[in-house]
Design an enzyme around this catalytic site. Structure first.
Site, PDB file in Angstrom:
ATOM      1  N   ARG A 199       0.788  -1.069  -0.258  1.00  0.00           N
ATOM      2  CA  ARG A 199      -0.041   0.591   0.367  1.00  0.00           C
ATOM      3  C   ARG A 199       0.940   1.690  -0.182  1.00  0.00           C
ATOM      4  O   ARG A 199       0.688   2.536   0.327  1.00  0.00           O
ATOM      5  CB  ARG A 199      -1.231  -0.043   1.712  1.00  0.00           C
ATOM      6  CG  ARG A 199      -2.156  -1.121   1.110  1.00  0.00           C
ATOM      7  CD  ARG A 199      -2.846  -0.994   0.122  1.00  0.00           C
ATOM      8  NE  ARG A 199      -4.499  -2.106   0.081  1.00  0.00           N
ATOM      9  CZ  ARG A 199      -4.404  -2.769  -0.475  1.00  0.00           C
ATOM     10  NH1 ARG A 199      -3.283  -3.330  -1.053  1.00  0.00           N
ATOM     11  NH2 ARG A 199      -5.796  -3.078   0.281  1.00  0.00           N
ATOM     12  N   SER A 217     -10.640  -0.736   3.737  1.00  0.00           N
ATOM     13  CA  SER A 217      -9.789  -0.958   4.981  1.00  0.00           C
ATOM     14  C   SER A 217      -8.943   0.993   5.323  1.00  0.00           C
ATOM     15  O   SER A 217      -8.590   1.100   4.023  1.00  0.00           O
ATOM     16  CB  SER A 217      -8.696  -1.745   4.059  1.00  0.00           C
ATOM     17  OG  SER A 217      -9.282  -2.930   4.060  1.00  0.00           O
ATOM     18  N   GLU A 243      -5.593   3.815   6.515  1.00  0.00           N
ATOM     19  CA  GLU A 243      -4.301   3.468   5.037  1.00  0.00           C
ATOM     20  C   GLU A 243      -5.379   4.677   4.025  1.00  0.00           C
ATOM     21  O   GLU A 243      -4.722   4.966   3.315  1.00  0.00           O
ATOM     22  CB  GLU A 243      -5.649   2.309   4.997  1.00  0.00           C
ATOM     23  CG  GLU A 243      -4.924   1.445   3.085  1.00  0.00           C
ATOM     24  CD  GLU A 243      -5.595   0.825   2.579  1.00  0.00           C
ATOM     25  OE1 GLU A 243      -6.144   1.662   0.790  1.00  0.00           O
ATOM     26  OE2 GLU A 243      -6.204  -0.173   2.772  1.00  0.00           O
TER      27      GLU A 243
HETATM   28  N1  EPU Z   1     -10.430 -11.038  10.389  1.00  0.00           N
HETATM   29  C1  EPU Z   1     -10.804 -10.674  11.022  1.00  0.00           C
HETATM   30  N2  EPU Z   1     -11.591 -10.069  11.496  1.00  0.00           N
HETATM   31  C2  EPU Z   1     -12.405  -9.792   9.700  1.00  0.00           C
HETATM   32  C3  EPU Z   1     -11.814  -9.454   8.891  1.00  0.00           C
HETATM   33  C4  EPU Z   1     -10.626 -10.422   8.744  1.00  0.00           C
HETATM   34  O1  EPU Z   1     -10.524 -11.750  12.317  1.00  0.00           O
HETATM   35  O2  EPU Z   1     -13.906  -9.056  10.748  1.00  0.00           O
HETATM   36  C5  EPU Z   1      -9.354 -12.330   9.482  1.00  0.00           C
HETATM   37  C6  EPU Z   1      -9.289 -13.528   9.223  1.00  0.00           C
HETATM   38  O3  EPU Z   1      -8.251 -13.681  10.307  1.00  0.00           O
HETATM   39  C7  EPU Z   1      -8.888 -13.057   7.874  1.00  0.00           C
HETATM   40  C8  EPU Z   1      -7.880 -11.952   7.548  1.00  0.00           C
HETATM   41  O4  EPU Z   1      -8.638 -11.512   8.742  1.00  0.00           O
HETATM   42  O5  EPU Z   1      -8.348 -14.094   7.465  1.00  0.00           O
HETATM   43  C9  EPU Z   1      -8.031 -11.552   6.604  1.00  0.00           C
HETATM   44  O6  EPU Z   1      -8.788 -10.596   6.022  1.00  0.00           O
HETATM   45  P1  EPU Z   1      -9.442 -11.064   4.769  1.00  0.00           P
HETATM   46  O7  EPU Z   1      -8.716 -12.263   3.606  1.00  0.00           O
HETATM   47  O8  EPU Z   1     -10.767  -9.923   4.508  1.00  0.00           O
HETATM   48  O9  EPU Z   1      -8.363  -9.677   4.163  1.00  0.00           O
HETATM   49  P2  EPU Z   1      -7.950  -7.698   5.079  1.00  0.00           P
HETATM   50  O10 EPU Z   1      -6.254  -8.142   5.828  1.00  0.00           O
HETATM   51  O11 EPU Z   1      -8.661  -7.760   5.852  1.00  0.00           O
HETATM   52  C10 EPU Z   1      -7.209  -7.430   3.037  1.00  0.00           C
HETATM   53  C11 EPU Z   1      -6.596  -6.039   2.384  1.00  0.00           C
HETATM   54  C12 EPU Z   1      -7.947  -5.682   1.529  1.00  0.00           C
HETATM   55  C13 EPU Z   1      -8.236  -7.239   0.579  1.00  0.00           C
HETATM   56  C14 EPU Z   1      -8.326  -8.299   1.017  1.00  0.00           C
HETATM   57  C15 EPU Z   1      -8.400  -9.253   0.576  1.00  0.00           C
HETATM   58  C16 EPU Z   1      -5.285  -4.127   3.611  1.00  0.00           C
HETATM   59  C17 EPU Z   1      -5.514  -3.099   4.478  1.00  0.00           C
HETATM   60  N3  EPU Z   1      -6.236  -4.809   2.993  1.00  0.00           N
HETATM   61  O12 EPU Z   1      -7.673  -6.875   4.135  1.00  0.00           O
HETATM   62  O13 EPU Z   1      -8.078  -4.245   0.901  1.00  0.00           O
HETATM   63  O14 EPU Z   1      -9.710  -6.814   0.054  1.00  0.00           O
HETATM   64  O15 EPU Z   1      -6.674  -7.999   2.247  1.00  0.00           O
HETATM   65  O16 EPU Z   1      -6.920  -9.620  -0.641  1.00  0.00           O
HETATM   66  O17 EPU Z   1      -4.331  -4.932   2.941  1.00  0.00           O
HETATM   67  C18 EPU Z   1      -8.815  -2.603   0.516  1.00  0.00           C
HETATM   68  O18 EPU Z   1      -7.205  -1.888   1.025  1.00  0.00           O
HETATM   69  O19 EPU Z   1      -9.766  -1.336   0.500  1.00  0.00           O
HETATM   70  C19 EPU Z   1      -9.103  -3.454   0.448  1.00  0.00           C
HETATM   71  C20 EPU Z   1     -10.480  -4.100   0.660  1.00  0.00           C
END
Ligand code: EPU
Length: 341
Positions: free
Chosen positions: A166, A241, A337
């Site tokens: 990012r 995010s 972010e």
């Molecule tokens: N999780 C929780 N609670 C929640 C959601 C997720 O505990 O409410 C944990 C779970 O362990 C899950 C992990 O977080 O396995 C990862 O969750 P997720 O795959 O939804 O991804 P994220 O890391 O929360 C990132 C990006 C998103 C992108 C997703 C999918 C960042 C800041 N965000 O989110 O990007 O869509 O991965 O690749 O890196 C954005 O930047 O606006 C965005 C939505």
């Protein structure tokens, strides 16, 4: 010369839907428009903010002295084509998802995992958008931008963009120095490399009974996952995010694991580990919580929501409270972010 409007509501131009006022507002559609604005001295007199889709900003106040520039430079042009790949140049003002759909239609591979991300093509390299195991840097060839001082065009190679998680040169060393005009991508035409290892993609593909992988199938799976977790900004104000996933040292991770045996992690290198901010926020009890007109999304704790009639300051206050409780519980500082203005 582009028309400069006065005292315009920015409500339609930010996906949080905050009704802040811009003292001056203009739309640019060509490089020539940018040259004219610079030659008129408008970028010197006023603080200029460039907006694309407004999907990564949090407006917390009126901006009477600012000039808001909406980038609407359009065009999708194939510059080179071989039997294996294609080099395509895209106007910064093109809608990101529509461009990804264009790629799927022409069977150009590389961006399918980035389906349904809100925003514009020009904003995408700023923060090296990423999702489901792919980042824009993976198939970006170059970024064209105009220097706000000299009006010269500069072409940044992928390496010069200094991409990180990012992050890019446009958020750091070159912050506020350039207006991104066009972005070049090199995309595959044959032997597509599919990235289906992240999260639920494989599972969704099986549910969709997909045996033969295609770009469209991967894109459909990503769209379905995003729709199930992430609120549609057209319906519920949000900016995706709100925080970055923090990187912590292996030592800190090991200590935390003693207290929190279920803490999830993504290894980065031998010294650092990334932990999902959403998990940290959820553990602190914020998931689904509503505070006045704002809150934390019930399906994805990393997304802050504006339910209507609220203020950007309310979201900022909530974000600060979340940051504090994550520090208190885990001794981890969450970085925003979203660009707070
Ligand atoms: N999780 C929780 N609670 C929640 C959601 C997720 O505990 O409410 C944990 C779970 O362990 C899950 C992990 O977080 O396995 C990862 O969750 P997720 O795959 O939804 O991804 P994220 O890391 O929360 C990132 C990006 C998103 C992108 C997703 C999918 C960042 C800041 N965000 O989110 O990007 O869509 O991965 O690749 O890196 C954005 O930047 O606006 C965005 C939505």
């Amino acid at each position: 010369m582009p028309v400069i409007d006065k005292n315009i509501s920015l409500l339609p131009f930010n996906t949080f839907h905050f009704d802040c006022l811009a003292g001056h507002f203009t739309i640019i559609q060509t490089e020539e428009d940018i040259h004219q604005i610079i030659q008129q001295g408008l970028l010197k007199d006023k603080q200029a903010i460039i907006v694309g889709g407004g999907s990564n900003i949090l407006l917390t106040k009126d901006l009477p002295l600012h000039l808001i520039i909406k980038n609407e430079i359009k065009g999708i042009q194939v510059l080179q084509e071989t039997p294996d790949d294609v080099l395509v140049e895209v106007g910064a003002g093109e809608n990101w998802h529509e461009f990804v759909m264009h790629c799927i239609q022409y069977d150009w591979g590389g961006l399918e995992n980035l389906s349904l991300i809100p925003g514009t093509v020009g904003a995408a390299p700023m923060q090296n958008i990423g999702a489901y195991g792919v980042e824009i840097k993976d198939c970006l060839a170059y970024v064209k931008a105009i220097d706000k001082e000299s009006t010269e065009e500069k072409i940044f190679s992928k390496e010069q963009c200094n991409f990180g998680y990012r992050e890019s040169i446009f958020k750091k060393e070159a912050k506020d120095q350039y207006i991104i005009t066009r972005v070049g991508f090199r995309l595959s035409k044959t032997n597509h490399v599919f990235h289906v290892g992240y999260g639920a993609i494989q599972q969704v593909l099986s549910e969709m009974k997909i045996n033969n992988l295609t770009l469209r199938a991967v894109s459909d799976a990503v769209i379905s996952i995003r729709k199930s977790k992430l609120p549609d900004p057209a319906v519920l104000g949000n900016a995706g995010s709100f925080f970055k996933n923090p990187e912590i040292s292996i030592e800190q991770y090991n200590q935390l694991q003693i207290l929190f045996p279920n803490i999830p992690s993504f290894p980065i290198n031998e010294y650092k580990i990334k932990v999902p901010a959403a998990w940290l926020i959820e553990q602190c009890g914020w998931k689904g919580k509503k505070v006045g007109n704002v809150g934390v999304h019930a399906h994805q704790a990393l997304v802050l929501i504006h339910y209507g009639n609220g203020k950007g300051e309310d979201v900022l206050m909530l974000a600060k409270q979340i940051q504090q409780s994550v520090i208190d519980t885990f001794n981890i500082t969450l970085q925003m972010e979203v660009n707070v203005i």
